[in-house]
Design a protein around this motif. Structure first.
Motif, mmCIF file in Angstrom:
data_model
loop_
_atom_site.group_PDB
_atom_site.id
_atom_site.type_symbol
_atom_site.label_atom_id
_atom_site.label_comp_id
_atom_site.label_asym_id
_atom_site.label_seq_id
_atom_site.Cartn_x
_atom_site.Cartn_y
_atom_site.Cartn_z
ATOM 1 N N PRO A 180 11.921 -19.755 -64.236
ATOM 2 C CA PRO A 180 13.321 -20.092 -64.275
ATOM 3 C C PRO A 180 14.070 -19.399 -65.032
ATOM 4 O O PRO A 180 13.801 -19.103 -66.248
ATOM 5 C CB PRO A 180 13.183 -21.461 -64.665
ATOM 6 C CG PRO A 180 12.156 -21.750 -65.283
ATOM 7 C CD PRO A 180 11.077 -20.688 -65.040
ATOM 8 N N ARG A 181 15.401 -19.220 -64.617
ATOM 9 C CA ARG A 181 16.433 -18.365 -65.628
ATOM 10 C C ARG A 181 16.550 -19.163 -66.760
ATOM 11 O O ARG A 181 16.439 -20.528 -66.837
ATOM 12 C CB ARG A 181 17.762 -18.342 -64.787
ATOM 13 C CG ARG A 181 17.785 -17.039 -63.921
ATOM 14 C CD ARG A 181 19.113 -16.763 -63.444
ATOM 15 N NE ARG A 181 20.369 -17.427 -63.811
ATOM 16 C CZ ARG A 181 21.559 -17.271 -63.358
ATOM 17 N NH1 ARG A 181 21.490 -16.492 -62.335
ATOM 18 N NH2 ARG A 181 22.450 -17.925 -63.845
ATOM 19 N N SER A 227 15.161 -26.761 -64.069
ATOM 20 C CA SER A 227 13.865 -26.248 -63.994
ATOM 21 C C SER A 227 13.134 -25.926 -65.016
ATOM 22 O O SER A 227 11.838 -26.064 -64.979
ATOM 23 C CB SER A 227 14.221 -24.780 -63.071
ATOM 24 O OG SER A 227 14.410 -25.144 -61.697
ATOM 25 N N ASN A 228 13.773 -25.606 -66.133
ATOM 26 C CA ASN A 228 13.182 -25.460 -67.421
ATOM 27 C C ASN A 228 12.586 -26.736 -67.798
ATOM 28 O O ASN A 228 11.460 -26.826 -68.419
ATOM 29 C CB ASN A 228 13.801 -24.618 -68.487
ATOM 30 C CG ASN A 228 14.052 -23.322 -68.169
ATOM 31 O OD1 ASN A 228 13.069 -22.608 -68.357
ATOM 32 N ND2 ASN A 228 15.057 -22.656 -68.006
ATOM 33 N N SER A 229 13.375 -28.015 -67.531
ATOM 34 C CA SER A 229 12.957 -29.337 -68.165
ATOM 35 C C SER A 229 11.830 -29.735 -67.179
ATOM 36 O O SER A 229 10.761 -30.187 -67.843
ATOM 37 C CB SER A 229 14.047 -30.064 -68.159
ATOM 38 O OG SER A 229 13.643 -31.380 -68.276
ATOM 39 N N LEU A 230 11.797 -29.332 -65.797
ATOM 40 C CA LEU A 230 10.736 -29.661 -65.032
ATOM 41 C C LEU A 230 9.373 -29.097 -65.353
ATOM 42 O O LEU A 230 8.337 -29.624 -65.596
ATOM 43 C CB LEU A 230 10.958 -29.307 -63.649
ATOM 44 C CG LEU A 230 9.986 -29.426 -62.501
ATOM 45 C CD1 LEU A 230 9.779 -30.931 -62.355
ATOM 46 C CD2 LEU A 230 10.633 -28.748 -61.045
ATOM 47 N N CYS A 231 9.560 -27.883 -65.754
ATOM 48 C CA CYS A 231 8.330 -27.027 -66.155
ATOM 49 C C CYS A 231 7.625 -27.879 -67.401
ATOM 50 O O CYS A 231 6.349 -28.201 -67.466
ATOM 51 C CB CYS A 231 8.722 -25.787 -66.657
ATOM 52 S SG CYS A 231 8.821 -24.663 -65.251
ATOM 53 N N LYS A 232 8.509 -28.193 -68.315
ATOM 54 C CA LYS A 232 7.911 -28.808 -69.655
ATOM 55 C C LYS A 232 7.424 -30.081 -69.312
ATOM 56 O O LYS A 232 6.371 -30.575 -69.815
ATOM 57 C CB LYS A 232 9.038 -28.890 -70.645
ATOM 58 C CG LYS A 232 8.787 -29.459 -72.058
ATOM 59 C CD LYS A 232 9.750 -29.599 -72.833
ATOM 60 C CE LYS A 232 9.361 -30.161 -74.087
ATOM 61 N NZ LYS A 232 10.418 -30.250 -75.130
ATOM 62 N N THR A 245 22.811 -21.061 -57.124
ATOM 63 C CA THR A 245 23.040 -20.555 -58.410
ATOM 64 C C THR A 245 22.526 -19.745 -59.257
ATOM 65 O O THR A 245 22.870 -18.663 -59.683
ATOM 66 C CB THR A 245 23.695 -21.855 -59.297
ATOM 67 O OG1 THR A 245 24.875 -22.553 -58.599
ATOM 68 C CG2 THR A 245 24.633 -21.176 -60.550
ATOM 69 N N PHE A 246 21.173 -20.137 -59.397
ATOM 70 C CA PHE A 246 20.311 -19.385 -60.209
ATOM 71 C C PHE A 246 19.228 -18.470 -59.604
ATOM 72 O O PHE A 246 18.560 -17.838 -60.117
ATOM 73 C CB PHE A 246 19.210 -20.473 -61.026
ATOM 74 C CG PHE A 246 20.102 -21.370 -61.873
ATOM 75 C CD1 PHE A 246 20.918 -20.865 -62.943
ATOM 76 C CD2 PHE A 246 20.298 -22.667 -61.461
ATOM 77 C CE1 PHE A 246 21.539 -21.753 -63.703
ATOM 78 C CE2 PHE A 246 20.955 -23.370 -62.158
ATOM 79 C CZ PHE A 246 21.617 -23.083 -63.367
ATOM 80 N N LEU A 247 19.524 -18.193 -58.182
ATOM 81 C CA LEU A 247 18.976 -17.497 -57.324
ATOM 82 C C LEU A 247 19.527 -16.255 -56.676
ATOM 83 O O LEU A 247 19.173 -15.765 -55.736
ATOM 84 C CB LEU A 247 18.125 -18.384 -56.346
ATOM 85 C CG LEU A 247 17.380 -19.222 -56.708
ATOM 86 C CD1 LEU A 247 16.835 -20.355 -55.674
ATOM 87 C CD2 LEU A 247 15.969 -18.948 -57.466
#
Length: 182
Positions: free
Chosen positions: A125-126, A132-137, A28-30
């Motif tokens: 991440p979009r 994915s943004n939560s994973l980065c954090k 979806t985001f790719l």
């Protein structure tokens, strides 16, 4: 369940890992699913870049699962006029929500710190990709800014730029440990 997660260098037998992540839900985001031809090209690219030392792509294995649950890796790029690594990851839908991504991304960062030659790993991440943004954090990336980006090539998107400083991970390891490879 708290499975042990391990990373395995990408091999010629790992095309099914790409195929499992090539669904409308997973992409979806790719920009959506890739054709079979595009997947075969991506597979060849992963193998070539590993051989050339330009990237390190891994399959993610969990003790409780017979097949790889996903992939994670990093590759050389430039960002903000600096040589950095960019990281990417994918966990097949049926394996999501079990902590595999965070454990695998931490191990991947550790690999980059020990064996890599760059100070930072970045991820893009979009802005609307909450997972994915939560994973980065959660893994310790620092949010830098929103940016315009293209992915796939020719498809403009808005991303969050995250960076991870590998210096702290390097300090945790003695010179003898830095000789270890996956």
């Amino acid at each position: 369940m708290n499975d042990h997660v391990s990373l395995h260098p990408w091999t010629a037998d790992d095309l099914p890992v790409l195929e499992r992540s090539n669904t409308p839900q997973m992409t979806t985001f790719l920009g959506g699913p890739e054709s079979e031809e595009q997947l075969v090209k991506r597979q060849a690219k992963f193998l070539r870049l590993w051989k050339e030392g330009e990237a390190r792509m891994f399959t993610i294995r969990a003790d409780s699962e017979e097949e790889a649950v996903g992939s994670v890796g990093y590759w050389k790029t430039q960002w903000a006029k600096a040589d950095v690594y960019e990281a990417g990851w994918s966990i097949a839908t049926r394996y999501q929500g079990r902590g595999f991504a965070s454990r695998a991304l931490r191990d991947c960062l550790q690999h980059a710190a020990i064996l890599g030659d760059r100070q930072y790993v970045v991820a893009f991440p979009r802005v609307d990709n909450a997972a994915s943004n939560s994973l980065c954090k959660s893994v310790g990336f620092v949010f830098r800014e929103e940016e315009d980006f293209e992915y796939p090539k020719g498809n403009p998107i808005r991303v969050n730029a995250w960076s991870f400083d590998l210096a702290a991970l390097r300090e945790e390891h003695s010179p003898n440990e830095q000789q270890t490879t996956l």
